[in-house]
Design a protein around this motif. Sequence first.
Motif, PDB file in Angstrom:
ATOM      1  N   UNK A  90     -25.398  -3.757 -50.973  1.00  0.00           N
ATOM      2  CA  UNK A  90     -26.574  -4.472 -51.339  1.00  0.00           C
ATOM      3  C   UNK A  90     -26.689  -5.718 -50.448  1.00  0.00           C
ATOM      4  N   UNK A  91     -27.837  -5.900 -49.814  1.00  0.00           N
ATOM      5  CA  UNK A  91     -27.995  -7.042 -48.899  1.00  0.00           C
ATOM      6  C   UNK A  91     -28.158  -8.358 -49.663  1.00  0.00           C
ATOM      7  N   UNK A  92     -27.814  -9.411 -48.959  1.00  0.00           N
ATOM      8  CA  UNK A  92     -27.957 -10.737 -49.571  1.00  0.00           C
ATOM      9  C   UNK A  92     -29.433 -11.067 -49.703  1.00  0.00           C
ATOM     10  N   UNK A  93     -29.757 -11.724 -50.807  1.00  0.00           N
ATOM     11  CA  UNK A  93     -31.138 -12.119 -51.032  1.00  0.00           C
ATOM     12  C   UNK A  93     -31.476 -13.369 -50.201  1.00  0.00           C
ATOM     13  N   UNK A  94     -30.525 -14.238 -50.110  1.00  0.00           N
ATOM     14  CA  UNK A  94     -30.782 -15.507 -49.400  1.00  0.00           C
ATOM     15  C   UNK A  94     -30.443 -15.352 -47.932  1.00  0.00           C
ATOM     16  N   UNK A  95     -31.421 -15.459 -47.116  1.00  0.00           N
ATOM     17  CA  UNK A  95     -31.175 -15.391 -45.687  1.00  0.00           C
ATOM     18  C   UNK A  95     -31.689 -16.667 -45.060  1.00  0.00           C
ATOM     19  N   UNK A  96     -30.903 -17.298 -44.278  1.00  0.00           N
ATOM     20  CA  UNK A  96     -31.277 -18.556 -43.638  1.00  0.00           C
ATOM     21  C   UNK A  96     -30.214 -19.613 -43.895  1.00  0.00           C
ATOM     22  N   UNK A  97     -30.678 -20.817 -44.139  1.00  0.00           N
ATOM     23  CA  UNK A  97     -29.760 -21.943 -44.242  1.00  0.00           C
ATOM     24  C   UNK A  97     -30.039 -22.708 -45.527  1.00  0.00           C
ATOM     25  N   UNK A  98     -28.990 -23.278 -46.095  1.00  0.00           N
ATOM     26  CA  UNK A  98     -29.130 -24.100 -47.288  1.00  0.00           C
ATOM     27  C   UNK A  98     -29.842 -25.393 -46.879  1.00  0.00           C
ATOM     28  N   UNK A  99     -31.013 -25.617 -47.431  1.00  0.00           N
ATOM     29  CA  UNK A  99     -31.821 -26.765 -47.004  1.00  0.00           C
ATOM     30  C   UNK A  99     -31.166 -28.096 -47.381  1.00  0.00           C
ATOM     31  N   UNK A 100     -30.541 -28.204 -48.523  1.00  0.00           N
ATOM     32  CA  UNK A 100     -29.893 -29.446 -48.930  1.00  0.00           C
ATOM     33  C   UNK A 100     -28.711 -29.771 -48.026  1.00  0.00           C
ATOM     34  N   UNK A 101     -27.948 -28.777 -47.673  1.00  0.00           N
ATOM     35  CA  UNK A 101     -26.805 -28.994 -46.788  1.00  0.00           C
ATOM     36  C   UNK A 101     -27.289 -29.404 -45.396  1.00  0.00           C
ATOM     37  N   UNK A 102     -28.374 -28.789 -44.928  1.00  0.00           N
ATOM     38  CA  UNK A 102     -28.914 -29.128 -43.609  1.00  0.00           C
ATOM     39  C   UNK A 102     -29.404 -30.583 -43.594  1.00  0.00           C
ATOM     40  N   UNK A 103     -30.082 -31.015 -44.664  1.00  0.00           N
ATOM     41  CA  UNK A 103     -30.549 -32.404 -44.743  1.00  0.00           C
ATOM     42  C   UNK A 103     -29.371 -33.381 -44.755  1.00  0.00           C
ATOM     43  N   UNK A 104     -28.316 -33.027 -45.486  1.00  0.00           N
ATOM     44  CA  UNK A 104     -27.137 -33.890 -45.549  1.00  0.00           C
ATOM     45  C   UNK A 104     -26.479 -34.004 -44.187  1.00  0.00           C
ATOM     46  N   UNK A 105     -26.358 -32.878 -43.463  1.00  0.00           N
ATOM     47  CA  UNK A 105     -25.774 -32.908 -42.117  1.00  0.00           C
ATOM     48  C   UNK A 105     -26.636 -33.755 -41.180  1.00  0.00           C
ATOM     49  N   UNK A 106     -27.957 -33.644 -41.292  1.00  0.00           N
ATOM     50  CA  UNK A 106     -28.849 -34.421 -40.428  1.00  0.00           C
ATOM     51  C   UNK A 106     -28.703 -35.918 -40.711  1.00  0.00           C
ATOM     52  N   UNK A 107     -28.609 -36.282 -42.010  1.00  0.00           N
ATOM     53  CA  UNK A 107     -28.424 -37.687 -42.361  1.00  0.00           C
ATOM     54  C   UNK A 107     -27.118 -38.225 -41.814  1.00  0.00           C
TER      55      UNK A 107
END
Length: 111
Positions: free
Chosen positions: A1-18
Amino acid sequence: MPKKFQGENSKAAEARARKGKVAEDERLRKEKMAEDKLWEDNDKHILKKLERQEEKEKKQQEAMQKKLERDKLLEEEMNSIKGAKNAAPAKVTRAHIDATLERERLAKIGV
């Protein structure tokens, strides 16, 4: 069964950018401090020369202030004297002159 979530965790990406922005700001601040330190002029002779020059300017400023204050006081005094001189002298009658002369004569004799 394929993963439903594809892409990147938006909260984690914002934290890394900060965190990346904070680190970049800190790095730029340190570089600027280092460059400013290189350009800093800390020659003792030049600093003393500038200090003497500031003291000289301060003394000149104080002398100018005192002169202006002196001139103001002189002008006020002259105006007060002019005010007293400009008053019209009272008319003196012959009887008043005779009374003044009599008082002076009596003062000379010692009465």
